[in-house]
Design a protein around this motif. Structure first.
Motif, PDB file in Angstrom:
ATOM      1  N   ILE A  22      -1.479  -4.219  -9.407  1.00  0.00           N
ATOM      2  CA  ILE A  22      -0.446  -4.235  -8.443  1.00  0.00           C
ATOM      3  C   ILE A  22       0.026  -5.720  -7.296  1.00  0.00           C
ATOM      4  CG2 ILE A  22      -1.022  -1.381  -8.241  1.00  0.00           C
ATOM      5  CD1 ILE A  22      -2.546  -1.695  -5.346  1.00  0.00           C
ATOM      6  N   LEU A  23      -0.839  -6.518  -7.467  1.00  0.00           N
ATOM      7  CA  LEU A  23      -0.702  -7.285  -6.109  1.00  0.00           C
ATOM      8  C   LEU A  23       0.332  -7.591  -6.058  1.00  0.00           C
ATOM      9  CD1 LEU A  23      -2.371  -9.140  -3.984  1.00  0.00           C
ATOM     10  CD2 LEU A  23      -2.811 -10.322  -5.657  1.00  0.00           C
ATOM     11  N   PRO A  24       1.570  -8.395  -7.417  1.00  0.00           N
ATOM     12  CA  PRO A  24       2.690  -8.933  -6.879  1.00  0.00           C
ATOM     13  C   PRO A  24       3.829  -8.122  -6.050  1.00  0.00           C
ATOM     14  CG  PRO A  24       2.160  -9.193  -9.163  1.00  0.00           C
ATOM     15  CD  PRO A  24       0.843  -8.322  -9.020  1.00  0.00           C
ATOM     16  N   PHE A  25       3.312  -6.088  -6.587  1.00  0.00           N
ATOM     17  CA  PHE A  25       4.050  -5.418  -6.439  1.00  0.00           C
ATOM     18  C   PHE A  25       4.101  -4.995  -4.538  1.00  0.00           C
ATOM     19  CE2 PHE A  25       3.242  -4.293 -10.845  1.00  0.00           C
ATOM     20  CZ  PHE A  25       4.873  -4.415 -11.340  1.00  0.00           C
ATOM     21  N   VAL A  26       3.139  -5.193  -4.200  1.00  0.00           N
ATOM     22  CA  VAL A  26       3.367  -5.203  -2.879  1.00  0.00           C
ATOM     23  C   VAL A  26       3.768  -6.683  -2.346  1.00  0.00           C
ATOM     24  CG1 VAL A  26       0.958  -5.160  -1.009  1.00  0.00           C
ATOM     25  CG2 VAL A  26       1.100  -3.670  -3.252  1.00  0.00           C
ATOM     26  N   TYR A  27       2.846  -7.183  -3.002  1.00  0.00           N
ATOM     27  CA  TYR A  27       3.765  -8.819  -2.551  1.00  0.00           C
ATOM     28  C   TYR A  27       5.356  -8.510  -1.898  1.00  0.00           C
ATOM     29  CZ  TYR A  27       5.209 -13.413  -0.994  1.00  0.00           C
ATOM     30  OH  TYR A  27       6.218 -14.841  -0.808  1.00  0.00           O
ATOM     31  N   VAL A  28       6.313  -7.957  -3.086  1.00  0.00           N
ATOM     32  CA  VAL A  28       7.505  -7.281  -2.409  1.00  0.00           C
ATOM     33  C   VAL A  28       7.295  -7.050  -1.639  1.00  0.00           C
ATOM     34  CG1 VAL A  28       9.515  -7.024  -4.340  1.00  0.00           C
ATOM     35  CG2 VAL A  28       7.858  -8.748  -5.441  1.00  0.00           C
ATOM     36  N   ILE A  29       7.091  -5.437  -1.871  1.00  0.00           N
ATOM     37  CA  ILE A  29       7.525  -4.342  -0.803  1.00  0.00           C
ATOM     38  C   ILE A  29       7.184  -5.357   0.038  1.00  0.00           C
ATOM     39  CG2 ILE A  29       6.739  -2.719  -0.141  1.00  0.00           C
ATOM     40  CD1 ILE A  29       6.210  -1.452  -3.518  1.00  0.00           C
ATOM     41  N   ASN A  30       6.099  -5.703   0.574  1.00  0.00           N
ATOM     42  CA  ASN A  30       5.860  -6.466   1.969  1.00  0.00           C
ATOM     43  C   ASN A  30       6.884  -7.440   2.442  1.00  0.00           C
ATOM     44  OD1 ASN A  30       4.816  -7.022   4.535  1.00  0.00           O
ATOM     45  ND2 ASN A  30       3.222  -8.214   3.705  1.00  0.00           N
ATOM     46  N   ALA A  38       0.345  -2.428   8.589  1.00  0.00           N
ATOM     47  CA  ALA A  38      -0.213  -3.219   7.306  1.00  0.00           C
ATOM     48  C   ALA A  38      -0.523  -1.827   6.956  1.00  0.00           C
ATOM     49  CB  ALA A  38      -1.681  -3.677   7.445  1.00  0.00           C
ATOM     50  N   ASN A  39      -0.964  -0.413   7.759  1.00  0.00           N
ATOM     51  CA  ASN A  39      -0.970   0.855   7.390  1.00  0.00           C
ATOM     52  C   ASN A  39       0.403   1.117   5.893  1.00  0.00           C
ATOM     53  OD1 ASN A  39      -1.118   3.397   6.204  1.00  0.00           O
ATOM     54  ND2 ASN A  39      -1.406   4.379   8.251  1.00  0.00           N
ATOM     55  N   PHE A  40       1.914   1.126   6.770  1.00  0.00           N
ATOM     56  CA  PHE A  40       3.182   1.426   6.188  1.00  0.00           C
ATOM     57  C   PHE A  40       3.362   0.724   5.528  1.00  0.00           C
ATOM     58  CE2 PHE A  40       7.009  -0.068   5.038  1.00  0.00           C
ATOM     59  CZ  PHE A  40       7.852   1.586   5.242  1.00  0.00           C
ATOM     60  N   VAL A  41       2.776  -0.498   4.872  1.00  0.00           N
ATOM     61  CA  VAL A  41       2.694  -1.769   3.278  1.00  0.00           C
ATOM     62  C   VAL A  41       1.458  -0.794   2.653  1.00  0.00           C
ATOM     63  CG1 VAL A  41       2.395  -3.329   2.323  1.00  0.00           C
ATOM     64  CG2 VAL A  41       3.494  -3.414   4.902  1.00  0.00           C
ATOM     65  N   TYR A  42       1.307  -0.792   2.597  1.00  0.00           N
ATOM     66  CA  TYR A  42      -0.028   0.285   2.064  1.00  0.00           C
ATOM     67  C   TYR A  42       0.874   1.738   1.637  1.00  0.00           C
ATOM     68  CZ  TYR A  42      -4.261   2.622   0.038  1.00  0.00           C
ATOM     69  OH  TYR A  42      -5.361   2.780  -0.214  1.00  0.00           O
ATOM     70  N   LEU A  43       0.825   2.137   2.416  1.00  0.00           N
ATOM     71  CA  LEU A  43       1.815   3.946   1.776  1.00  0.00           C
ATOM     72  C   LEU A  43       3.141   3.355   1.585  1.00  0.00           C
ATOM     73  CD1 LEU A  43       0.877   5.880   5.737  1.00  0.00           C
ATOM     74  CD2 LEU A  43      -0.320   5.984   2.846  1.00  0.00           C
ATOM     75  N   ALA A  44       3.639   2.801   1.613  1.00  0.00           N
ATOM     76  CA  ALA A  44       4.909   2.079   1.093  1.00  0.00           C
ATOM     77  C   ALA A  44       4.569   1.900  -0.519  1.00  0.00           C
ATOM     78  CB  ALA A  44       6.285   1.291   1.128  1.00  0.00           C
ATOM     79  N   SER A  45       3.266   0.799  -0.725  1.00  0.00           N
ATOM     80  CA  SER A  45       2.832   0.621  -1.737  1.00  0.00           C
ATOM     81  C   SER A  45       2.330   1.989  -3.044  1.00  0.00           C
ATOM     82  CB  SER A  45       2.193  -0.952  -1.793  1.00  0.00           C
ATOM     83  OG  SER A  45       2.403  -2.150  -1.011  1.00  0.00           O
ATOM     84  N   TYR A  46       1.493   2.150  -2.085  1.00  0.00           N
ATOM     85  CA  TYR A  46       0.912   3.358  -3.103  1.00  0.00           C
ATOM     86  C   TYR A  46       2.153   3.591  -3.613  1.00  0.00           C
ATOM     87  CZ  TYR A  46      -2.440   6.688  -4.307  1.00  0.00           C
ATOM     88  OH  TYR A  46      -3.038   8.331  -5.126  1.00  0.00           O
TER      89      TYR A  46
END
Length: 135
Positions: A22-30, A38-46
């Protein structure tokens, strides 16, 4: 949610395989949200990946199981029964809403198993066919 907090950063306490997946997807969302939180990025990614990634792997594995079972069974109803049994009678369907569960791992293992079976079956079939054509 299961996460670890260390030195002001959030970390996943899940196995490394899904984290790398999921790392590429988290990078794109970030990159899209440009958030310092960081909590928002984590929750949005998840949330996003739970809705997209897990069901996608589940549907792909069910489709590949159907295509592979067509090489085993003569009738289509048997193929549909095998696919239906996996799709709705196993725990994979129940956990498709959860990113860090065994559903992605089982889907990837099923895809690998079906592709391996298809490769072996096709190779043996081609060898037999070429053998009989040479006679």
């Amino acid at each position: 949610m299961d996460k670890s907090f260390f030195n002001g950063n959030y970390y996943s306490d899940k196995p490394i395989g899904l984290s790398i997946l999921i790392l590429p997807f988290v990078y794109v969302i970030n990159f899209i949200f440009q958030s310092q939180n960081a909590n928002f990025v984590y929750l949005a990614s998840y949330g996003f990946l739970s809705l997209i990634l897990a069901p996608t792997f589940f549907l792909i594995s069910a489709y590949i199981l159907f295509k592979t079972s067509k090489k085993i069974f003569v009738r289509n109803i048997s193929c549909l029964y095998a696919t239906f049994s996996y799709a709705f009678c196993s725990l994979s369907y129940l956990w498709t809403h959860n990113l860090f569960s065994h559903s992605i791992t089982s889907a990837l293992l099923l895809i690998l198993s079906c592709k391996t079976f298809s490769f072996i079956f096709d190779k043996k079939y081609l060898e037999k066919k070429s053998f009989f054509l040479s006679l």
